[in-house]
Design a protein around this motif. Structure first.
Motif, PDB file in Angstrom:
ATOM      1  N   TYR A   1       0.809  -1.225   0.000  1.00  0.00           N
ATOM      2  CA  TYR A   1       0.000   0.000   0.000  1.00  0.00           C
ATOM      3  C   TYR A   1       0.843   1.276   0.000  1.00  0.00           C
ATOM      4  CZ  TYR A   1      -4.441  -2.449   0.626  1.00  0.00           C
ATOM      5  OH  TYR A   1      -5.553  -3.219   0.440  1.00  0.00           O
TER       6      TYR A   1
ATOM      7  N   VAL B   1     -14.221   5.002  -9.358  1.00  0.00           N
ATOM      8  CA  VAL B   1     -13.550   4.574  -8.118  1.00  0.00           C
ATOM      9  C   VAL B   1     -14.112   3.228  -7.626  1.00  0.00           C
ATOM     10  CG1 VAL B   1     -13.010   5.197  -5.724  1.00  0.00           C
ATOM     11  CG2 VAL B   1     -13.098   6.982  -7.487  1.00  0.00           C
TER      12      VAL B   1
ATOM     13  N   LEU C   1     -16.161   2.657  -4.848  1.00  0.00           N
ATOM     14  CA  LEU C   1     -16.246   2.499  -3.388  1.00  0.00           C
ATOM     15  C   LEU C   1     -17.375   3.386  -2.864  1.00  0.00           C
ATOM     16  CD1 LEU C   1     -12.479   2.956  -2.328  1.00  0.00           C
ATOM     17  CD2 LEU C   1     -13.681   0.780  -2.605  1.00  0.00           C
TER      18      LEU C   1
ATOM     19  N   HIS D   1     -13.716   0.483   1.882  1.00  0.00           N
ATOM     20  CA  HIS D   1     -13.844  -0.813   1.226  1.00  0.00           C
ATOM     21  C   HIS D   1     -14.278  -1.772   2.336  1.00  0.00           C
ATOM     22  CE1 HIS D   1     -13.220  -4.376  -0.990  1.00  0.00           C
ATOM     23  NE2 HIS D   1     -12.566  -3.804  -1.962  1.00  0.00           N
TER      24      HIS D   1
ATOM     25  N   GLN E   1     -12.090  -4.126   4.514  1.00  0.00           N
ATOM     26  CA  GLN E   1     -10.700  -3.935   4.081  1.00  0.00           C
ATOM     27  C   GLN E   1     -10.102  -2.662   4.688  1.00  0.00           C
ATOM     28  OE1 GLN E   1      -8.886  -5.931   2.004  1.00  0.00           O
ATOM     29  NE2 GLN E   1     -10.546  -7.386   1.690  1.00  0.00           N
TER      30      GLN E   1
ATOM     31  N   LEU F   1      -8.239   8.459  -5.630  1.00  0.00           N
ATOM     32  CA  LEU F   1      -8.992   7.255  -5.246  1.00  0.00           C
ATOM     33  C   LEU F   1      -9.186   6.318  -6.436  1.00  0.00           C
ATOM     34  CD1 LEU F   1     -11.587   8.856  -2.823  1.00  0.00           C
ATOM     35  CD2 LEU F   1      -9.672   7.380  -2.207  1.00  0.00           C
ATOM     36  N   GLU F   2      -9.347   6.897  -7.605  1.00  0.00           N
ATOM     37  CA  GLU F   2      -9.456   6.065  -8.814  1.00  0.00           C
ATOM     38  C   GLU F   2      -8.158   5.275  -9.011  1.00  0.00           C
ATOM     39  OE1 GLU F   2     -10.037   8.300 -12.414  1.00  0.00           O
ATOM     40  OE2 GLU F   2     -10.520   6.503 -13.566  1.00  0.00           O
TER      41      GLU F   2
ATOM     42  N   THR G   1      -7.909   2.311  -6.373  1.00  0.00           N
ATOM     43  CA  THR G   1      -8.644   1.074  -6.685  1.00  0.00           C
ATOM     44  C   THR G   1      -8.115   0.431  -7.975  1.00  0.00           C
ATOM     45  OG1 THR G   1     -10.424   2.403  -7.682  1.00  0.00           O
ATOM     46  CG2 THR G   1     -10.762   1.615  -5.435  1.00  0.00           C
ATOM     47  N   SER G   2      -7.546   1.239  -8.884  1.00  0.00           N
ATOM     48  CA  SER G   2      -6.982   0.646 -10.111  1.00  0.00           C
ATOM     49  C   SER G   2      -5.667  -0.061  -9.810  1.00  0.00           C
ATOM     50  CB  SER G   2      -6.737   1.724 -11.176  1.00  0.00           C
ATOM     51  OG  SER G   2      -7.937   2.378 -11.460  1.00  0.00           O
TER      52      SER G   2
ATOM     53  N   THR H   1      -4.527  -1.211  -6.965  1.00  0.00           N
ATOM     54  CA  THR H   1      -4.679  -2.387  -6.095  1.00  0.00           C
ATOM     55  C   THR H   1      -5.502  -3.476  -6.791  1.00  0.00           C
ATOM     56  OG1 THR H   1      -6.656  -1.431  -5.086  1.00  0.00           O
ATOM     57  CG2 THR H   1      -4.585  -1.091  -3.908  1.00  0.00           C
TER      58      THR H   1
ATOM     59  N   LEU I   1      -8.576  -3.638  -6.614  1.00  0.00           N
ATOM     60  CA  LEU I   1      -9.657  -3.972  -5.680  1.00  0.00           C
ATOM     61  C   LEU I   1     -10.652  -2.830  -5.564  1.00  0.00           C
ATOM     62  CD1 LEU I   1      -7.669  -5.324  -2.577  1.00  0.00           C
ATOM     63  CD2 LEU I   1      -9.145  -6.669  -4.086  1.00  0.00           C
ATOM     64  N   SER I   2     -11.899  -3.142  -5.857  1.00  0.00           N
ATOM     65  CA  SER I   2     -12.973  -2.201  -5.517  1.00  0.00           C
ATOM     66  C   SER I   2     -14.130  -3.086  -5.092  1.00  0.00           C
ATOM     67  CB  SER I   2     -13.352  -1.329  -6.731  1.00  0.00           C
ATOM     68  OG  SER I   2     -14.288  -2.004  -7.532  1.00  0.00           O
TER      69      SER I   2
END
Ligand code: GLU
Length: 304
Positions: free
Chosen positions: A3, A250, A252, A266, A269, A292-293, A296-297, A299, A301-302
């Motif tokens: 992260y 995003v 979320l 999330h 998470q 924020l976009e 999530t891109s 990682t 993960l959204s």
């Protein structure tokens, strides 16, 4: 997940981006904030804290407070609350009057101004000392008693609240406001004037990521069913008339404010908060949405 490396990459990308948006100026005190401020704080349930920028600097949370007001109201009332405010996206600006007229004074959702004013009215009816108890609620979910309002922002908004007063008058004419208009307006403006840092907001929003429990001590703040509902309203109504775009980019649930903050979660998470004052034409933080976009891109993960 790496992260911190992902946040560092976002910070690096942001140095090459120039916000085209404008800092909110309809509340004169907000216009004094530097457009160059930027901070992001990610609080993961399993792996702790990550941040970039000045994540401990406080800013005006403005409409992010609407999530806390709804949470407090839902913790002390039942489903009757949703007879006075609906849970549909508005598709209109946050301070719009038009829908209220043809929908008989029932606001579309608790995260537009009209809806938050009804929630404020409910809290005034239920609480003995609304301001004190609202602030105490934020202190409780953050374990931080130093959080306060910015009295200059509070006074500044009080001088320019004609539109919120108009919303209240219209709703009162339909019988959807019980208390005195000036009392509801005053309490609403007080909530918006609270200042918190990205770190503090991420701690507060952890209850929505953690099924209604505080992460620090496992205390129940809200039932998982009520958290599910609040997250659903954040997903569909948390970004003015740009909730679809925020979901699309995003993915979320979250809530923005005209102070340039966005808090999102999330489920199971993390909670994440971004602050960058320049707003896009819809009133959301332009670089905050971008950051924020990218989160999530990068990682992958959204919630979708
Ligand atoms: N205090 C602001 C207002 O009522 C909040 C707006 C926002 O952050 O969306 O205009």
């Amino acid at each position: 997940m790496q992260y911190q490396a992902i946040l560092n990459q976002i910070e690096n990308e942001l140095t090459k981006k120039q916000a085209k948006g404008k800092v909110a100026s309809y509340i004169p005190e907000l216009a004094k904030i530097s457009p160059n401020k930027f901070a992001m704080h990610l609080h993961c349930i399993n792996s702790g804290h990550y941040n970039i920028g000045n994540h401990q600097e406080r800013f005006s949370i403005q409409s992010i407070s609407k999530v806390f007001a709804l949470t407090l109201a839902m913790s002390i009332t039942g489903d009757e609350l949703f007879q006075r405010v609906d849970v549909e996206p508005s598709g209109d600006p946050f301070n719009s009057l038009v829908q209220l007229e043809y929908e008989n004074g029932i606001p579309r959702n608790p995260f537009i101004n009209a809806g938050a004013l009804v929630i404020s009215d409910i809290l005034i009816s239920k609480l003995y000392n609304p301001k004190k108890e609202f602030l105490a609620f934020i202190h409780k979910i953050t374990d931080n008693n130093s959080i306060e309002i910015n009295s200059k922002v509070y006074e500044s908004e009080k001088q320019y609240s004609y539109r919120n007063a108009a919303l209240l008058n219209l709703m009162k004419s339909f019988g959807n406001i019980e208390n005195k208009i000036e009392d509801v307006l005053d309490f609403y403006i007080y909530q918006c004037a609270i200042e918190m840092s990205c770190k503090e907001l991420s701690t507060a929003f952890m209850i929505y990521a953690n099924r209604g429990k505080k992460l620090a001590n496992g205390d129940d703040v809200l039932s998982p069913q009520k958290v599910k509902r609040i997250n659903a309203i954040m997903q569909t109504c948390g970004f003015y008339d740009e909730a679809g775009e925020f979901s699309f980019r995003v993915g979320l649930p979250g809530k923005s404010g005209v102070g340039g903050g966005i808090a999102a979660i999330h489920p199971e998470q993390y909670a994440v908060t971004v602050w960058s004052p320049p707003l896009n034409p819809k009133g959301n933080s332009e670089l905050g949405m971008y950051a924020l976009e990218r989160l999530t891109s990068l990682t992958g993960l959204s919630i979708f």
